[in-house]
Scaffold this motif. Structure first.
Motif, short mmCIF file in Angstrom:
data_model
loop_
_atom_site.label_atom_id
_atom_site.label_comp_id
_atom_site.label_asym_id
_atom_site.label_seq_id
_atom_site.Cartn_x
_atom_site.Cartn_y
_atom_site.Cartn_z
N ARG A 1 -11.31 -15.90 -9.69
CA ARG A 1 -10.71 -14.97 -8.80
C ARG A 1 -11.59 -14.52 -7.67
NH1 ARG A 1 -13.27 -12.81 -13.02
NH2 ARG A 1 -14.29 -10.66 -13.12
N TYR B 1 -2.56 -4.61 -11.92
CA TYR B 1 -1.41 -5.44 -11.68
C TYR B 1 -1.98 -7.02 -11.36
CZ TYR B 1 2.30 -6.90 -8.69
OH TYR B 1 3.66 -7.69 -8.13
N TRP B 2 -3.16 -6.98 -10.49
CA TRP B 2 -3.69 -8.10 -10.15
C TRP B 2 -4.32 -8.85 -11.29
CZ3 TRP B 2 -1.20 -9.14 -5.91
CH2 TRP B 2 -1.05 -8.17 -4.95
N ASN B 3 -5.33 -8.21 -12.16
CA ASN B 3 -5.72 -8.84 -13.14
C ASN B 3 -4.82 -9.44 -14.22
OD1 ASN B 3 -8.20 -8.21 -12.24
ND2 ASN B 3 -8.81 -6.26 -13.12
N TYR C 1 -7.52 10.88 -3.24
CA TYR C 1 -8.40 10.12 -2.88
C TYR C 1 -9.72 10.11 -3.75
CZ TYR C 1 -11.80 7.69 0.36
OH TYR C 1 -12.67 6.93 0.73
N PRO D 1 -7.04 -18.93 -6.49
CA PRO D 1 -7.43 -17.70 -5.99
C PRO D 1 -8.02 -18.55 -4.54
CG PRO D 1 -7.92 -17.21 -7.93
CD PRO D 1 -7.10 -18.55 -8.05
N LEU E 1 -7.10 0.20 -11.63
CA LEU E 1 -6.54 0.18 -10.14
C LEU E 1 -6.14 -1.35 -9.77
CD1 LEU E 1 -6.07 1.37 -7.47
CD2 LEU E 1 -8.28 0.68 -6.75
N ASN E 2 -6.65 -2.17 -10.56
CA ASN E 2 -6.36 -3.56 -10.16
C ASN E 2 -5.63 -4.09 -11.47
OD1 ASN E 2 -7.05 -3.83 -7.40
ND2 ASN E 2 -9.09 -3.59 -8.08
N SER F 1 -10.93 3.33 -8.84
CA SER F 1 -11.13 2.18 -8.43
C SER F 1 -12.41 1.63 -8.91
CB SER F 1 -11.39 2.38 -6.74
OG SER F 1 -12.59 3.15 -6.50
N PHE G 1 0.74 -1.29 -0.01
CA PHE G 1 -0.18 -0.15 0.01
C PHE G 1 0.80 1.19 0.11
CE2 PHE G 1 -3.42 -2.74 2.53
CZ PHE G 1 -3.79 -3.09 1.03
N PRO G 2 0.60 2.37 -0.66
CA PRO G 2 1.41 3.49 -0.85
C PRO G 2 1.51 4.32 0.63
CG PRO G 2 -0.76 3.59 -2.35
CD PRO G 2 -0.70 2.33 -1.59
N GLU G 3 0.36 4.41 1.28
CA GLU G 3 0.50 5.36 2.32
C GLU G 3 1.37 4.81 3.63
OE1 GLU G 3 -2.69 3.50 1.85
OE2 GLU G 3 -2.74 4.66 -0.06
N PRO H 1 -10.15 1.81 -1.84
CA PRO H 1 -9.59 3.21 -1.07
C PRO H 1 -10.86 3.17 0.15
CG PRO H 1 -10.51 3.98 -3.08
CD PRO H 1 -10.70 2.61 -3.13
N ARG I 1 -1.70 9.84 4.82
CA ARG I 1 -2.71 9.12 3.97
C ARG I 1 -2.78 10.05 2.74
NH1 ARG I 1 -4.91 9.32 9.35
NH2 ARG I 1 -5.88 7.31 9.90
N MET I 2 -3.78 9.31 1.86
CA MET I 2 -3.89 10.07 0.37
C MET I 2 -4.50 11.65 0.71
SD MET I 2 -6.05 7.52 -1.77
CE MET I 2 -5.80 5.75 -1.00
N PHE J 1 -8.63 8.34 -6.75
CA PHE J 1 -8.47 7.12 -6.53
C PHE J 1 -9.80 6.23 -6.51
CE2 PHE J 1 -6.25 3.55 -4.77
CZ PHE J 1 -4.93 3.52 -5.04
N SER J 2 -10.70 6.97 -5.89
CA SER J 2 -11.93 6.36 -5.82
C SER J 2 -12.55 6.15 -7.18
CB SER J 2 -13.00 7.14 -4.90
OG SER J 2 -12.67 7.35 -3.58
N GLY K 1 -9.16 7.73 2.90
CA GLY K 1 -7.71 7.84 2.33
C GLY K 1 -6.68 7.02 2.54
#
Ligand SMILES: Cc1cc2nc3c(=O)[nH]c(=O)nc-3n(C[C@H](O)[C@H](O)[C@H](O)COP(=O)(O)O)c2cc1C
Lengths: 226, 182
Positions: A214, A200-202, A185, B57, A197-198, A192, A102-104, B111, A179-180, A188-189, B114
């Motif tokens: 998944r 990387y995982w996808n 935020y 998964p 956002l995902n 999302s 996580f980035p924060e 998120p 925090r963001m 990001f929302s 924040g």
């Protein structure tokens, strides 16, 4: 001065911790030369005795690890327990680098309190904890996205070789906000709600032919009975 | 249902095991209890391979004694992280199984206030509690450091840290009573 760097990632040679350590060392060696640095992996097989010996003889110690479920990986805790019970534990300068997915920074500041207390309880000199979030993707990011990060680790190493401490200024840069920000935020929302956002995982799920699975809940559906 | 993860190491005094067993026995009068004595089990550390998130998964690639624990946790109303305090934190043995529990979470990020967190994989996650035995120099600051870290863990597991107990200030009956009212 003998510097020992312990890599606490269970991924060992393939870890993000190793990549960051390499950049730190590049900077460190550009100032201090090749001498007096030892690097060890805490997860290496049958390595505990050797690791404790290295710890004992070093004057300066850095333990770098990935944040695992909001604190240190089990293997890092195991090492700290071993250090804790060492006899004739000579006072040393002890610092930590905690990097996370996580980035924060908020995710890592709790374990930081533990690390500081651990160091002081042992009577060692606390060098501080470098915190860096948003590290998980670095092995697949294009060079442009990691240049600043690697540069900062190099500078961190240079400064450490010169002064024997972590540079507050670089630590602050790496840590970033707790925090963001509000703007981030909101952005990001919005993201999302999209597949971005995902990504990387996808992409990995698809690559592994696991995309359809998944949302599986195998622990729920398999026969009960513990 | 309550799951107790007893992270007492073989090298620590076994008074803690007796205490945990007393809690479990008292609790069994009112609810189903699963106690896992981790020191007697084969529990490997998480190797960070992400298999449980992007290859199979929800399933861990390491084949050891951890799967029954993962199942018990996700079917429980409460999971108790039980451990003597060692070097100011819960034991490395407990931490190793704790790390493996990411199998129960989904990789997707969302998120919240924040901060990034991972989405749920399952509908419901158990509440959490800490049961610890102090070491010689455990003080209030240690208690707060540990509880704060577990509160963060609870956020990431869509859960709440409901109790922080110490063996010297709580009787086993009091704990069993608290647990039977979840
Ligand atoms: C078991 C496990 C638990 C993790 N827990 C967290 C966490 O609580 N917070 C976080 O930001 N990242 C978490 N991560 C992500 C890692 O900190 C991140 O991927 C890191 O860059 C891995 O570094 P390494 O390659 O050196 O092991 C976790 C990863 C694993 C495998």
């Amino acid at each position: 001065m003998t510097l020992a760097i312990f890599n606490g990632s269970p991924r060992k040679q393939k870890s993000n911790s190793k990549i960051l350590t390499d950049h730190f060392l590049q900077g460190y060696r550009s100032v201090a030369g090749q001498k007096n640095v030892i690097t060890e992996f805490l997860s290496a097989k049958d390595q505990m005795v050797q690791n404790l010996e290295t710890f004992s003889m070093a004057t300066d110690v850095i333990i770098i690890f990935p944040l695992y479920t909001d604190s240190m990986p089990g293997v890092v805790k195991e090492f700290l327990e071993k250090i804790y019970f060492l006899q004739n534990n000579r006072t040393k300068n002890l610092g930590f680098i905690v990097q996370s997915g996580f980035p924060e920074a908020i995710h890592s500041v709790y374990v930081e309190r533990y690390l500081e207390k651990f160091t002081r309880r042992q009577g060692h000199n606390y060098l501080g904890t470098v915190i860096k979030g948003g590290v998980e993707g670095i092995q697949v990011m294009p060079p442009g996205m990691t240049r600043k990060l690697f540069d900062n680790f190099k500078k961190l190493g240079e400064h450490f070789a010169e002064k024997g401490e972590f540079s507050n200024q670089i630590m602050k840069k790496l840590k970033g906000p707790l925090r963001m920000s509000k703007v981030k935020y909101i952005g990001f929302s919005l993201i999302s709600k999209t597949p971005l956002l995902n990504f990387y995982w996808n992409s990995q799920l698809k690559k592994n032919g696991a995309w359809e699975k998944r949302f599986d809940r195998p622990m729920e559906t398999q026969a009960k009975g513990f | 249902m309550v799951t107790i993860l007893n992270g007492n190491m073989k090298t620590s005094p076994n008074g803690f095991d007796l205490y945990v067993n007393d809690v479990a026995r008292a609790l069994e009068q009112t609810t189903q209890v699963n106690t896992f004595h981790l020191a007697d089990m084969k529990i490997h550390q998480c190797i960070g391979c992400w298999s449980c998130w992007w290859k199979t998964p929800g399933l861990c690639a390491i084949k050891d004694d951890a799967e029954p624990i993962m199942k018990a946790v996700i079917h429980s109303d409460m999971v108790v992280f039980a451990s003597p305090v060692i070097a100011g934190f819960t034991s490395s043995l407990l931490k190793k199984i704790q790390d493996r529990l990411i199998v129960l979470i989904h990789p997707y990020i969302e998120p919240i206030k924040g901060e990034c967190h991972h989405r749920k994989r399952y509908d419901k996650y158990p509440d959490m509690a800490l049961l610890m035995q102090k070491e010689a120099d455990t003080d209030d600051e240690d208690e707060k450091i540990i509880a704060d870290i577990y509160k963060r863990l609870a956020i990431n597991f869509h859960s709440n840290l409901k109790h922080t107990w110490f063996t010297d200030t709580q009787t086993t009956e009091e704990i069993a009573h608290d647990l039977s009212h979840i």
